[in-house]
Design an enzyme around this catalytic site. Structure first.
Site, PDB file in Angstrom:
ATOM      1  N   HIS A 109      42.152  34.715  37.655  1.00 61.37           N
ATOM      2  CA  HIS A 109      40.854  35.009  38.360  1.00 61.37           C
ATOM      3  C   HIS A 109      39.674  35.011  37.499  1.00 61.37           C
ATOM      4  O   HIS A 109      39.721  35.091  36.138  1.00 61.37           O
ATOM      5  CB  HIS A 109      40.932  36.272  39.042  1.00 61.37           C
ATOM      6  CG  HIS A 109      40.914  37.596  38.063  1.00 61.37           C
ATOM      7  ND1 HIS A 109      40.094  38.035  37.422  1.00 61.37           N
ATOM      8  CD2 HIS A 109      41.960  38.369  37.687  1.00 61.37           C
ATOM      9  CE1 HIS A 109      40.380  38.965  36.413  1.00 61.37           C
ATOM     10  NE2 HIS A 109      41.519  39.101  36.757  1.00 61.37           N
ATOM     11  N   GLU A 140      48.425  42.313  38.910  1.00 62.37           N
ATOM     12  CA  GLU A 140      48.289  42.532  37.220  1.00 62.37           C
ATOM     13  C   GLU A 140      49.379  43.735  37.215  1.00 62.37           C
ATOM     14  O   GLU A 140      49.729  44.419  38.092  1.00 62.37           O
ATOM     15  CB  GLU A 140      47.117  42.969  37.024  1.00 62.37           C
ATOM     16  CG  GLU A 140      46.777  43.268  35.584  1.00 62.37           C
ATOM     17  CD  GLU A 140      47.099  42.082  34.459  1.00 62.37           C
ATOM     18  OE1 GLU A 140      48.461  41.722  34.676  1.00 62.37           O
ATOM     19  OE2 GLU A 140      46.180  41.520  33.697  1.00 62.37           O
TER      20      GLU A 140
END
Length: 198
Positions: free
Chosen positions: A5, A78
């Protein structure tokens, strides 16, 4: 293809994000927008993202260009950093000098008491990527949009290496993409940490 990202304010200030749903900042949107045409030019046939907003917003830039349907896969999140979310390295290292030493020497450690170890997060993402590869027709490129640390460790595992080798690769930059090719029991690393210029 693994696509990290774009930047968030917490990235910019060096704060642990983990699974906190921190959104892209304006620079992060611009990074995603700059990378998307380069990734689109490689002809992806499938687009899958972590369910966290910063990954989905990054993926949306590619979906808008290509018309690909954006699939969401929570296993691409994550690493869970527990109660360290929002803290800086300095704050974590001051409170947990053993963790700083583990990082320096390539040893694994649990994050934030209730969080994951690096190996747990990497194995989770690697398993998700294996499943994506298995469920995608041969010859079709999948773009998996996710997060720097968990994707780096997953890459190491898919290459047939152990956890300590994640230091060899180094961190993934915001909005960078990495190209892997399934090849039997271990995968091949074709390119790493590619970024749009400009």
């Amino acid at each position: 293809m693994l696509w990290r990202h774009g930047e968030t304010d917490w990235n910019a200030t060096g704060r642990y994000q983990g699974q906190a749903d921190v959104q892209l900042n304006e620079r992060g949107v611009q990074q995603a927008r700059a990378a998307a045409p380069m990734i689109a030019a490689l002809g992806p046939g499938r687009l899958v993202s972590s369910d966290l907003g910063r990954a989905r917003r990054t993926a949306a830039e590619l979906a808008g260009l290509t018309g690909l349907t954006l699939e969401v896969q929570p296993r691409l999140q994550e690493i869970n950093v527990g109660d360290w979310a929002g803290l800086t390295n300095e704050q974590v290292f001051a409170a947990h000098p053993d963790f700083a030493e583990a990082l320096r020497t390539g040893r694994d450690a649990r994050r934030g008491g209730t969080g994951e170890t690096g190996a747990e997060a990497g194995a989770r993402v690697a398993e998700a990527l294996l499943d994506l590869a298995e469920s995608t027709p041969d010859g079709q490129t999948v773009v998996a949009v996710g997060h720097g640390f968990a994707m780096r460790v997953a890459t190491v595992f898919l290459l047939g290496l152990d956890y300590a080798h994640n230091l060899t690769l180094g961190g993934l930059w915001n909005a960078s993409w990495t190209v892997l090719q399934p090849a039997g029991e271990t995968w091949r690393l074709l390119s790493y940490n590619n970024v749009a210029q400009g």
